[in-house]
Design an enzyme around this catalytic site. Structure first.
Site, PDB file in Angstrom:
ATOM      1  N   HIS A  38      -1.160  11.546  -2.810  1.00  0.00           N
ATOM      2  CA  HIS A  38      -2.496  10.836  -2.289  1.00  0.00           C
ATOM      3  C   HIS A  38      -3.671  12.132  -2.137  1.00  0.00           C
ATOM      4  CE1 HIS A  38      -5.888   9.269   0.210  1.00  0.00           C
ATOM      5  NE2 HIS A  38      -5.555   8.172  -0.302  1.00  0.00           N
ATOM      6  N   HIS A  54       0.943  -1.292  -0.155  1.00  0.00           N
ATOM      7  CA  HIS A  54       0.041  -0.052   0.144  1.00  0.00           C
ATOM      8  C   HIS A  54       0.782   1.176  -0.038  1.00  0.00           C
ATOM      9  CE1 HIS A  54      -3.016   2.632   2.297  1.00  0.00           C
ATOM     10  NE2 HIS A  54      -3.494   2.539   0.868  1.00  0.00           N
ATOM     11  N   GLU A 106      -3.172   4.252  -8.994  1.00  0.00           N
ATOM     12  CA  GLU A 106      -4.402   4.655  -8.641  1.00  0.00           C
ATOM     13  C   GLU A 106      -4.539   6.392  -9.256  1.00  0.00           C
ATOM     14  OE1 GLU A 106      -7.715   6.035  -5.167  1.00  0.00           O
ATOM     15  OE2 GLU A 106      -5.949   4.558  -4.746  1.00  0.00           O
ATOM     16  N   ASP A 137      -0.474   6.407  -5.846  1.00  0.00           N
ATOM     17  CA  ASP A 137      -1.522   7.455  -6.477  1.00  0.00           C
ATOM     18  C   ASP A 137      -0.883   8.536  -7.225  1.00  0.00           C
ATOM     19  OD1 ASP A 137      -3.602   6.544  -4.266  1.00  0.00           O
ATOM     20  OD2 ASP A 137      -1.818   7.025  -3.079  1.00  0.00           O
ATOM     21  N   GLU A 156       1.080  -0.408  -4.966  1.00  0.00           N
ATOM     22  CA  GLU A 156      -0.030   0.446  -5.100  1.00  0.00           C
ATOM     23  C   GLU A 156       0.628   2.011  -4.775  1.00  0.00           C
ATOM     24  OE1 GLU A 156      -3.357   3.087  -4.033  1.00  0.00           O
ATOM     25  OE2 GLU A 156      -1.751   2.263  -2.596  1.00  0.00           O
TER      26      GLU A 156
END
Length: 355
Positions: free
Chosen positions: A57, A15, A117, A44, A42
């Site tokens: 993020h 994460h 993301e 952002d 993962e």
């Protein structure tokens, strides 16, 4: 049922780079995650005012940098000077916001796989999806492509229109009516769902629609085992080490998943442990008729070295050797029934003269 799309991604996904081990969405985080066994992370991606894709993020800069305000309203020249590591700890002071290009360079040399993301700023959903898809397609040419995911359907639609070949996943907080139609309509190969909204029936429905299923953010052993048993394809987690992730799934079941591995393995055949028990058994076993063994106890010495009044030593009540005498190499003291207090054969000269 449509066949599932090719899936080159592992089961465990770090994460925001490395969970909570390092400042999120920084190159330090990706290095820390790989050092602990992660093969995929993962993160952002958003856009600066001059359309530079970079990692962040939040919509604002305040929480994870020393900057302030909306990130989408500032140029990359301003954003590049911000400190993105000091908030996490002094040893990360000076860590910068990475661009998507710097992340791709790191992935090319380290082999790290990525889930990007899409995090659009206010009113920039379509623009963010299209720009990031085009830039990512060029940066990851010849490599395993990143998985693009987003809560914003407009971002995924724009990414599909810009570069259809890039794999996409729809992020969902809950499974509302029409979620399968929405994911398939966007050309997604997967859905990424909050772990509390998933069960075996939902995962089965997704698989029947040709969709893989990932879950976020799973940080408990019981939940990881539940989702594994339900047929999940991957977990996004903050778990710090590969050994911890392995222990989470190291239970009896229809199959097991190794840390960092997306393949299911058949269960081990049961091993006959009788030989192990025989080998570890004690060599001597008392019979039922055998008398119980007496417990060995340490005898206390009756010898005292405290001087009695008049200088005479207290005598031993039995033949024994105390620890002090044994250490000094003296012979054991013996009971002398003829010895009396006062003058006598055993009385010291000093005691007789009163000195």
């Amino acid at each position: 049922m449509p066949p599932p799309a090719p899936w080159p991604y592992p089961f465990w996904i770090a994460h925001r780079g490395a969970g909570k081990l390092a400042p999120e969405n920084t190159l330090a985080a990706f290095r820390a995650g790989q050092a602990r066994g992660y093969r995929m992370a993962e993160c952002d991606v958003t856009l600066s005012a001059d359309e530079q894709p970079f990692l962040l993020h939040d919509a604002t800069l305040d929480r994870t940098t020393d900057g302030h305000g909306l990130a989408a309203g500032q140029s990359w020249a301003t954003l590049a000077d911000l400190d993105a590591g000091a908030w996490h700890g002094p040893r990360f002071r000076g860590e910068r916001l990475p661009t998507l290009a710097s992340l791709a360079e790191h992935a090319r040399h380290s082999g790290l796989l990525l889930n990007l993301e899409l995090k659009p700023g206010p009113g920039q959903a379509a623009r963010t999806g299209a720009v990031v898809a085009r830039v990512a397609a060029g940066l990851w040419a010849g490599l395993t492509p990143p998985l693009l995911s987003s809560f914003e359907t407009a971002s995924l639609a724009a990414a599909r229109d810009a570069v259809e070949a890039l794999p996409r996943a729809l992020l969902l907080e809950r499974l509302a009516t029409g979620w399968r139609e929405a994911a398939c309509g966007l050309g997604c190969i997967a859905i990424v769902v909050h772990h509390g909204a998933l069960d075996a029936d939902a995962i089965r429905q997704a698989h029947e629609a040709g969709l893989r299923v990932l879950s976020y953010t799973v940080n408990g052993a019981a939940e990881a085992r539940r989702l594994r048993a339900a047929g999940i394809d991957g977990l996004i987690t903050d778990a710090s080490t590969a050994s911890r992730r392995t222990r989470w799934l190291n239970t009896r079941g229809p199959g097991r998943v190794q840390a960092g591995d997306g393949q299911r393995h058949p269960p081990r055949q049961h091993r006959d442990r009788s030989r192990i028990h025989e080998r570890n058994a004690p060599r001597w076993k008392p019979s039922a008729s055998a008398a119980p063994r007496r417990r060995r106890t340490r005898r206390r010495s009756a010898v005292s070295h405290r001087a009695a009044p008049g200088g005479a030593r207290r005598m031993a009540t039995r033949v024994d050797r105390c620890r002090l005498c044994a250490g000094a190499g003296r012979a054991p003291l013996r009971r002398d029934p003829q010895r009396q207090r006062g003058a006598g054969p055993g009385r010291s000269a000093g005691a007789a003269t009163g000195r």
